[in-house]
Enzyme design. Structure first.
Site: not given
Ligand code: GDP
Length: 431
Positions: A11-12, A39-40, A127, A304, A306-308
């Site tokens: 995820g993330d 969350g995204h 969570t 959350t 939380r630090p990943r």
């Molecule tokens: P999701 O749940 O898979 O959408 O993941 P997250 O919400 O944790 O998204 C990852 C984070 O990385 C978010 O803050 C995005 O804005 C950011 N992000 C996504 N793609 C990129 C990228 O190519 N470069 C950087 N620096 N940040 C990115």
């Protein structure tokens, strides 16, 4: 034409950004599983948003955003999210909610809290969004579908009474907590009914027609393969299926309609909560540097804070992650973050009892796995703003091509920044 955007890792991975990007050309975006427990994060012309329940198509005025039947729907959170984005200037989105989606009941959230409290040090790091109690009830056939809100008062109260009697035994004797009141729960459900009434419909029929009419439908997955309840690092998984195959179940379309499966893979690893994480960086200073530089503003939970947990790219887990998704394309994300490193370790195998494997094992063996690393040279510059693959520094291309070869799936998109247009399309030799 149905496409799925799913996570190949924990995820993330940046699915929100990739979905937001693809949603610009999508007629429909569907959430098909999970709840408000992850969350995204999306950055676009309206600002930066953390969406927990809303599909990522909500920023496009003409896109239909669907909550599929597979979702664990927290109705007040959904409504708050709509209000929040509208407050920030986003036009009111078009939303449809499946009449077969099930409701996160107030007691699901309580049970999640109470169980984590009871387990104390042995907890799952939930969570506390009620997801595990929700899916337990769904499969025990004591959940509430949205359509149940239109039952008569008598029938709904009778169903509630049947469920609550069992819940109250646990509350009284196991958790020693206040009991649930049927009338109060009924009143809450009636408030929920008022909130969702404008959006409820037969989503599966709508989608069948949309597909027949040649509309572009995007299925948006939450979390990633390694958190899949069947195929992930069980039991440290989520309580739903995060793989694209479930996309068909979670909104009621034929599985063969999903033609493109984009697996989002992050250029390094991160994970939240407890569970096996073979390529985790144990040197706290090194991990913290990557965490602070990671993503857009650091690798901290969107829901959350939380630090990943941080790790190097794991070819074993990602190859498996892509395979289980049925990947047609890999979107390789957050690559820009790695520009500060002199050299970059990549996990290419797992040493289990002295034998090196590249196959991702079951949890029992995963616990014993030690990472086998190969170290690649860094590129030591900022790649933000680059639009053409050939313009990337040579060592950066080598990093991408090395990983592509190890995982065996075509990397056709490279994300080098958080914004929609920070993307490099690439012709892969594997496609
Ligand atoms: P999701 O749940 O898979 O959408 O993941 P997250 O919400 O944790 O998204 C990852 C984070 O990385 C978010 O803050 C995005 O804005 C950011 N992000 C996504 N793609 C990129 C990228 O190519 N470069 C950087 N620096 N940040 C990115």
């Amino acid at each position: 034409m149905v496409k799925a955007v799913v996570g190949a890792n924990w995820g993330d991975e940046g699915k929100g950004k990739i979905t937001d990007m693809l949603a610009q050309n999508a007629d429909v975006v569907v959430r098909f599983q999970g709840g408000a427990n992850a969350g995204h994060t999306i950055k676009n012309k309206y600002g930066k948003f953390a969406l927990h329940t809303l599909p990522s198509g909500v920023f496009n005025e003409n896109t239909v955003n669907i909550i599929g039947n597979g979702v664990a729907l927290n109705i007040p959170i959904l409504m708050n999210e709509v209000n929040e984005i509208v407050k920030k200037g986003v036009p009111k989105p078009i939303i449809m909610i499946s009449e077969r989606a099930q409701i996160i009941m107030p007691y699901h959230i309580k049970f999640d809290e109470y169980e984590e409290e009871r387990l104390a040090g042995r907890s799952f790091g939930s969570t506390k969004s009620g997801i595990a109690p929700f899916y337990s009830d769904k499969f025990a056939k004591i959940g509430f579908q949205i359509s149940d809100l239109w039952e008569t008062e008598e029938a709904l109260k009778e169903k509630l009474a049947g469920v609550i009697v069992q819940k109250n035994v646990l509350l009284e004797h196991l958790y020693h907590k206040p009991l649930i009141d049927i009338d109060e729960t009924f009143r809450t459900l009636m408030q929920y009914k008022e909130m969702v009434a404008p959006y409820v419909c037969d989503v599966a029929s709508y989608l069948q027609k949309a597909i027949a009419d040649g509309k572009t439908v995007l299925l948006e997955g939450q979390l990633g393969t390694l958190k899949d309840c069947d195929h992930g690092i069980y039991p440290m998984v989520t309580s739903s299926n995060t793989i694209a195959a479930y996309g068909a179940v979670g909104c009621g379309i034929a599985p063969y309609e999903i033609k493109t499966i984009i697996s989002v893979c992050k250029a390094y690893s991160s994970a939240v909560g407890a569970g096996e994480f073979v390529s985790e960086i144990h040197d706290e200073a090194v991990a913290d540097e990557l965490r602070k530089r990671g993503g857009d503003g650091g690798e901290y939970g969107a829901t959350t804070g939380r630090p990943r947990r941080m790790g190097w790219f794991d070819c074993v887990a990602s190859k498996y992650g892509c395979r289980l998704q049925g990947t047609t394309d890999v979107a390789f994300t957050v690559l820009d973050v790695l520009g500060y490193l002199d050299e970059i370790p990549v996990c290419v195998g797992y040493d289990i009892d002295g034998e090196v494997t590249t196959e991702f094992p079951v949890t029992r063996l995963l616990k014993k796995a030690k990472p086998v690393y190969e170290t690649l040279p860094g590129w030591k510059c900022d790649i933000a703003g680059i639009k053409e693959y050939e313009q990337l520094p040579e060592n950066c291309r080598k990093y991408i091509e090395f990983i592509e070869k190890k995982i065996g799936y075509p990397i056709t998109m490279i994300s080098n920044g958080p914004a929609r247009d920070d993307i490099i399309y690439r012709k892969s030799p594997l496609k």
